[in-house]
Design a protein around this motif. Sequence first.
Motif, short mmCIF file in Angstrom:
data_model
loop_
_atom_site.label_atom_id
_atom_site.label_comp_id
_atom_site.label_asym_id
_atom_site.label_seq_id
_atom_site.Cartn_x
_atom_site.Cartn_y
_atom_site.Cartn_z
N ALA A 1 -3.23 2.96 6.29
CA ALA A 1 -3.87 2.22 5.21
C ALA A 1 -4.58 0.99 5.76
CB ALA A 1 -2.82 1.80 4.18
N THR B 1 0.84 -1.18 0.00
CA THR B 1 0.00 0.00 0.00
C THR B 1 0.88 1.24 0.00
OG1 THR B 1 -1.72 1.18 1.24
CG2 THR B 1 -0.11 -0.03 2.52
N TYR C 1 -8.06 6.39 -2.43
CA TYR C 1 -7.36 5.95 -1.21
C TYR C 1 -7.83 6.75 0.00
CZ TYR C 1 -3.97 2.67 -3.18
OH TYR C 1 -3.37 1.56 -3.75
N PRO D 1 -2.28 8.64 1.41
CA PRO D 1 -3.22 8.77 0.29
C PRO D 1 -2.94 10.02 -0.54
CG PRO D 1 -4.28 9.50 2.30
CD PRO D 1 -2.89 9.03 2.69
N CYS E 1 -8.89 -3.67 1.63
CA CYS E 1 -7.97 -2.76 0.96
C CYS E 1 -8.76 -1.92 -0.03
CB CYS E 1 -6.88 -3.55 0.26
SG CYS E 1 -7.55 -4.78 -0.91
N LEU E 2 -8.07 -1.22 -0.89
CA LEU E 2 -8.73 -0.35 -1.86
C LEU E 2 -9.71 -1.13 -2.74
CD1 LEU E 2 -8.63 2.63 -2.98
CD2 LEU E 2 -7.15 1.71 -4.78
N TRP F 1 -9.07 5.47 3.83
CA TRP F 1 -7.94 5.55 4.76
C TRP F 1 -8.43 5.59 6.20
CZ3 TRP F 1 -3.52 4.81 2.24
CH2 TRP F 1 -2.30 4.96 2.93
#
Length: 358
Positions: free
Chosen positions: A82, A23, A73, A27, A286-287, A77
């Motif tokens: 992250a 990651t 992101y 961001p 995650c994203l 966040w």
Amino acid sequence: MTESVEAHRAQPRAGVLLVNLGTPDAPTAPAIRRYLREFLSDRRIVDLPRALWWPILNGIILPLRPRRLAKSYASVWLEEGAPLLVHTRELAEGVARELVTAGLDGVPVFHAMRYGNPSIASAIAQAREQSVRRLVVIPLYPQYSGTTTASVMDGVFSALSAERWMPELRSVHAYHDDPAFIHALADSVQAHWLQHGRGDHLLMSFHGIPQRYFDAGDPYHCHCHKTARLLAEALALGEDDYSVCFQSRFGREPWLQPYADERIDALAARGVRQLDAICPGFAADCLETLEEMAQQYAEQFQAAGGKALRYVPALNAQPEHCATIAQLAARQLAGWQPTAIDSELIAERVQRLPTSGG
């Protein structure tokens, strides 16, 4: 006495290293650019000739894509950082506790990212400082792929190439069909249903890879479908109750299909109104799970006529997940953590062996 001599006299230990994808550190466009440069420079990820790929990467992707991704992101966040890093760190802590409970105390558990921080090299340095001479590497990808599991091992061997005294290694190849893993997934879905009610359909979405990688022998597609089948069986789902799809494709070449966005539109057109979605290939959120699936695809599903897409969170540091990974580690640690009884039995056997003289 030199530090190296002290290290040689230290009692050797076994340790566990959990490795996730990676990651950005923040961001922001600069941090995302650094991360993407490392990620997309890996030949396991993009195997195009460098003469073709470098102009695309450095002339188009790195100048433009980080600015677009910064907002995505930022939307997921956490205060601690992250999501992928936070959940992976918590998972490592949970696995360490599970190992102690199982009687494997004194086994440190480290975590690292294949790309970004904390790096694999930094985790291995920590292990060396704690006298770890035997290391179990667990790539946090249930389904094997050359783009993920193999790349992690590339990173491990690259980091170890600078070591004068390499530790003994064992690694987990895949755990896509591990009973404890399937049970943990099924429990997470059932807990979601208990809290939110059961939807009309369960979408099982996996990260995609180029179709030609699969054609060249990568088993990832097969591993994904086996995970999906076993999860469906654990939940007693019929063939019409669930679908398998692949998300996060990049570029113009064909990737594994069906594509998630097309499958979501088809389900809405079929009359599915409440769609539950799970991403069984991601050990931690995650994203791709929190922004792509839970936000983008949820909006797309509603726009296509559906009422709601409800995302089932990744296993993260749930107790069952910690126990599952600890079990994987314990199997690899077998024989590396001798007990007092083991030592006594070995000593007795040595005494009974015939001498070499006469």
